[in-house]
Design an enzyme around this catalytic site. Sequence first.
Site, PDB file in Angstrom:
ATOM      1  N   LYS A  78      65.015 121.760 107.240  1.00 37.82           N
ATOM      2  CA  LYS A  78      65.767 120.707 107.938  1.00 37.82           C
ATOM      3  C   LYS A  78      65.091 120.382 109.272  1.00 37.82           C
ATOM      4  CE  LYS A  78      68.818 124.089 110.135  1.00 37.82           C
ATOM      5  NZ  LYS A  78      70.190 124.462 110.469  1.00 37.82           N
ATOM      6  N   ARG A 113      82.616 127.611 112.829  1.00 39.34           N
ATOM      7  CA  ARG A 113      82.007 126.302 113.027  1.00 39.34           C
ATOM      8  C   ARG A 113      82.470 125.396 111.897  1.00 39.34           C
ATOM      9  NH1 ARG A 113      75.568 126.188 113.671  1.00 39.34           N
ATOM     10  NH2 ARG A 113      75.733 126.699 111.443  1.00 39.34           N
ATOM     11  N   MET A 115      55.465 114.617 133.188  1.00 40.62           N
ATOM     12  CA  MET A 115      55.612 113.992 131.879  1.00 40.62           C
ATOM     13  C   MET A 115      54.373 114.143 131.003  1.00 40.62           C
ATOM     14  SD  MET A 115      56.612 110.042 130.914  1.00 40.62           S
ATOM     15  CE  MET A 115      58.253 110.166 131.621  1.00 40.62           C
ATOM     16  N   TYR A 148      55.085 117.929 141.775  1.00 39.95           N
ATOM     17  CA  TYR A 148      56.316 117.307 142.259  1.00 39.95           C
ATOM     18  C   TYR A 148      57.170 118.306 143.021  1.00 39.95           C
ATOM     19  CZ  TYR A 148      55.638 113.124 139.359  1.00 39.95           C
ATOM     20  OH  TYR A 148      55.166 111.966 138.801  1.00 39.95           O
TER      21      TYR A 148
END
Length: 370
Positions: A34, A129, A299, A251
């Site tokens: 999956k 669940r 990024m 950053y």
Amino acid sequence: MTRPTRAVINWSHLRHNYELVKATGTGRTYAVIKANGYGHGLLNCARALSGADGFAVACVDEAMVLREAGIQRKIVVLQGAYDGAEWKLAAEHNIQLVVHHEQQLDERDSITLPATVGVWLKINSGMNRVGFRPEQADAVLARISADDKLDLRHVMTHFAAADEADSGSFAEQVALMSSREWPVSLSLSNSAALFRGTGIEEGVRRPGICLYGSSPMPHKTAAELGLKAVMSLESRVISTHKVPAGEAVGYGADWRAERDTRVGVITVGYGDGYPRHAPAGTPVLVDGVECPLIGRVSMDMITVDLTDHPLAHIGSHVELWGDHLSVDRIAALCGTISYELFCQLTPRVKRVARELPSDTQNTPLAAARV
């Protein structure tokens, strides 16, 4: 020059891992592919495991991708049908469905099925669940038995804590599933349960993450379990420069050099799926040498400290995780799990197939686009 960031997929390792887990017990072994084969490619996982006993996917859409590509192995849809139209697709394309809620059976009753559908009954044994509670089982079994278009194949459950060595909940779930006789064989074991064992004879086991070379057991490495990494996330150094002691990198300027530092820039970032929250010090292999991540992940790029690796240069090969740097180690440092790292790789990361020759692992490897 083509951007060098790529995920190299070794299909022989996928087959190795499947055969290894298949040998851990009796019964059939359905490969869980999956979520686009855990980021490795749904169709190519199925093709690489063409001899598997069957496949498990999350939804009918995934099953239909396999059927439309000509994959004819047994398929079970773990979330079952979402509506009557999917029940009909399952009947038309020989797709087995998990039934975990009364509404799914109500939706089945709303349509005429053109053929019999194989179903798996899911019991909620403690995961809380999806699944029928144990006290509902007899009524649901009777309803399925009374429907001449439904063929009950297996009863299944899902373990909440099979990976925890001293888990009381795992023992409770095993005890619950073994406390009664079921009319068909069971399907219980996920990757972790395969390696620790349930003590219950099963008709089908459902390995997932271990197929891709990640350990399902936090107290054992993939190598200790005999698993091989299927994916290697690779890139190249594209720039190097020196930063004087006291200056910041990246950053936020929250990493500062404590010494004169030689910085390497690598073309990979969170735009590729590399975790943005990877902390400073996360290892990156540059030409086989561990170099620590410095500064924030951006990024498209990361920066590493090359000061202690003077031979590193523009063009040096980089492994972010893979054959020589465990994905589980990177995931732990990032406060996550390998599943997320695999699944969050973005489409701009080229998937490249690599097959190891059978006679030696030192022969040069041929690569081809997947």
